[in-house]
Design a protein around this motif. Structure first.
Motif, PDB file in Angstrom:
ATOM      1  N   ARG A  29      -5.652   3.770  11.766  1.00 49.62           N
ATOM      2  CA  ARG A  29      -6.631   4.759  11.299  1.00 49.62           C
ATOM      3  C   ARG A  29      -7.909   4.722  12.139  1.00 49.62           C
ATOM      4  O   ARG A  29      -8.448   5.755  12.510  1.00 49.62           O
ATOM      5  CB  ARG A  29      -7.004   4.489   9.842  1.00 49.62           C
ATOM      6  N   GLN A  71      -5.192   1.890   0.331  1.00 51.50           N
ATOM      7  CA  GLN A  71      -5.993   2.221   1.520  1.00 51.50           C
ATOM      8  C   GLN A  71      -6.354   3.702   1.561  1.00 51.50           C
ATOM      9  O   GLN A  71      -6.416   4.304   2.623  1.00 51.50           O
ATOM     10  CB  GLN A  71      -5.295   1.770   2.805  1.00 51.50           C
ATOM     11  N   ARG A  72      -6.594   4.281   0.391  1.00 55.63           N
ATOM     12  CA  ARG A  72      -7.114   5.647   0.299  1.00 55.63           C
ATOM     13  C   ARG A  72      -8.614   5.542   0.134  1.00 55.63           C
ATOM     14  O   ARG A  72      -9.104   5.025  -0.851  1.00 55.63           O
ATOM     15  CB  ARG A  72      -6.516   6.382  -0.896  1.00 55.63           C
ATOM     16  N   GLY A  73      -9.346   6.067   1.113  1.00 51.45           N
ATOM     17  CA  GLY A  73     -10.791   6.082   1.031  1.00 51.45           C
ATOM     18  C   GLY A  73     -11.257   7.064  -0.028  1.00 51.45           C
ATOM     19  O   GLY A  73     -10.488   7.903  -0.512  1.00 51.45           O
ATOM     20  N   ALA A 124     -15.450   6.709   3.594  1.00 52.92           N
ATOM     21  CA  ALA A 124     -14.247   6.369   4.347  1.00 52.92           C
ATOM     22  C   ALA A 124     -13.998   4.864   4.404  1.00 52.92           C
ATOM     23  O   ALA A 124     -12.861   4.429   4.548  1.00 52.92           O
ATOM     24  CB  ALA A 124     -14.339   6.933   5.754  1.00 52.92           C
ATOM     25  N   TYR A 129     -12.383   1.871   0.018  1.00 52.31           N
ATOM     26  CA  TYR A 129     -11.027   2.327  -0.263  1.00 52.31           C
ATOM     27  C   TYR A 129     -10.356   1.461  -1.318  1.00 52.31           C
ATOM     28  O   TYR A 129     -10.807   0.365  -1.630  1.00 52.31           O
ATOM     29  CB  TYR A 129     -10.199   2.378   1.027  1.00 52.31           C
ATOM     30  N   ASP A 130      -9.247   1.978  -1.853  1.00 49.62           N
ATOM     31  CA  ASP A 130      -8.516   1.274  -2.898  1.00 49.62           C
ATOM     32  C   ASP A 130      -7.357   0.469  -2.290  1.00 49.62           C
ATOM     33  O   ASP A 130      -7.213   0.386  -1.072  1.00 49.62           O
ATOM     34  CB  ASP A 130      -8.029   2.248  -3.976  1.00 49.62           C
ATOM     35  N   ARG A 186       0.841  -1.190   0.000  1.00 52.42           N
ATOM     36  CA  ARG A 186       0.000   0.000   0.000  1.00 52.42           C
ATOM     37  C   ARG A 186       0.883   1.249   0.000  1.00 52.42           C
ATOM     38  O   ARG A 186       1.791   1.379   0.809  1.00 52.42           O
ATOM     39  CB  ARG A 186      -0.979  -0.011   1.163  1.00 52.42           C
ATOM     40  N   HIS A 243     -12.997   9.559   0.423  1.00 52.62           N
ATOM     41  CA  HIS A 243     -12.840  10.916   0.953  1.00 52.62           C
ATOM     42  C   HIS A 243     -11.433  11.445   0.667  1.00 52.62           C
ATOM     43  O   HIS A 243     -11.265  12.612   0.331  1.00 52.62           O
ATOM     44  CB  HIS A 243     -13.169  10.966   2.445  1.00 52.62           C
ATOM     45  N   ASP A 244     -10.407  10.592   0.772  1.00 52.47           N
ATOM     46  CA  ASP A 244      -9.042  11.012   0.448  1.00 52.47           C
ATOM     47  C   ASP A 244      -8.874  11.221  -1.056  1.00 52.47           C
ATOM     48  O   ASP A 244      -8.237  12.172  -1.491  1.00 52.47           O
ATOM     49  CB  ASP A 244      -8.027   9.968   0.922  1.00 52.47           C
ATOM     50  N   ARG A 245      -9.449  10.355  -1.846  1.00 53.35           N
ATOM     51  CA  ARG A 245      -9.315  10.488  -3.302  1.00 53.35           C
ATOM     52  C   ARG A 245      -9.993  11.760  -3.803  1.00 53.35           C
ATOM     53  O   ARG A 245      -9.458  12.457  -4.653  1.00 53.35           O
ATOM     54  CB  ARG A 245      -9.879   9.259  -3.987  1.00 53.35           C
ATOM     55  N   ARG A 266     -12.960  16.572   2.277  1.00 50.41           N
ATOM     56  CA  ARG A 266     -12.566  15.331   2.945  1.00 50.41           C
ATOM     57  C   ARG A 266     -13.383  15.118   4.212  1.00 50.41           C
ATOM     58  O   ARG A 266     -13.859  14.019   4.486  1.00 50.41           O
ATOM     59  CB  ARG A 266     -11.075  15.393   3.265  1.00 50.41           C
TER      60      ARG A 266
END
Length: 148
Positions: A41, A133-135, A126, A129-130, A21, A137-139, A116
């Protein structure tokens, strides 16, 4: 879909591109700057939420519904203010993680943090995620969570 995910959907990606990741984002495998695990997290969010509930209890009295609503507002305000100014919240700082911008961020930092936070408060983005581990909301905000 992002460019990286579009490559995978088109079948152009290979299993060699993903080895841990954060590698597709140019982040180290471990240590400072790496993508933290799910447990770290969750601990950060739970700490921030508990602090928000405690603060809300001071303002809203004994009414549980009012406390929950106030806690969500405190949680959101805490995220927007502290992430905008420091890149971390109290809970994130306690577990050693921060939020930083990626090269794909197109929004000004305070706006990205607001986007975010709104999506984080909706919960579903949230937990979707990919591989990095980016949800969602982060993307959407063009951010990534890293270990300090």
């Amino acid at each position: 879909m992002g460019d990286i995910d579009a490559e995978w959907a088109d079948g152009k990606g290979s299993s060699q591109e993903f080895s841990y990741r954060g590698n597709r984002l140019g982040l180290p495998r471990s240590g400072s700057g790496s993508v933290p695990g799910f447990g770290r997290r969750i601990a950060a969010v739970l700490l921030d939420w508990l602090l928000s509930v405690a603060a809300a209890g001071l303002f809203s009295g004994a009414d549980p519904a009012q406390t929950a609503n106030t806690a969500l507002l405190v949680f959101a305000a805490q995220n927007v203010v502290l992430l905008s100014l420091l890149g971390t919240t109290v809970g994130r700082g306690m577990v050693g993680i921060r939020v930083v911008a990626t090269g794909e961020r197109r929004l000004p930092w305070p706006v990205a943090v607001l986007v975010r936070t709104v999506l984080l408060c909706l919960v579903v983005p949230a937990v979707v995620y990919d591989r990095d581990q980016r949800g969602l909301h982060d993307r959407a905000a063009g951010t990534v969570t890293q270990r300090i």
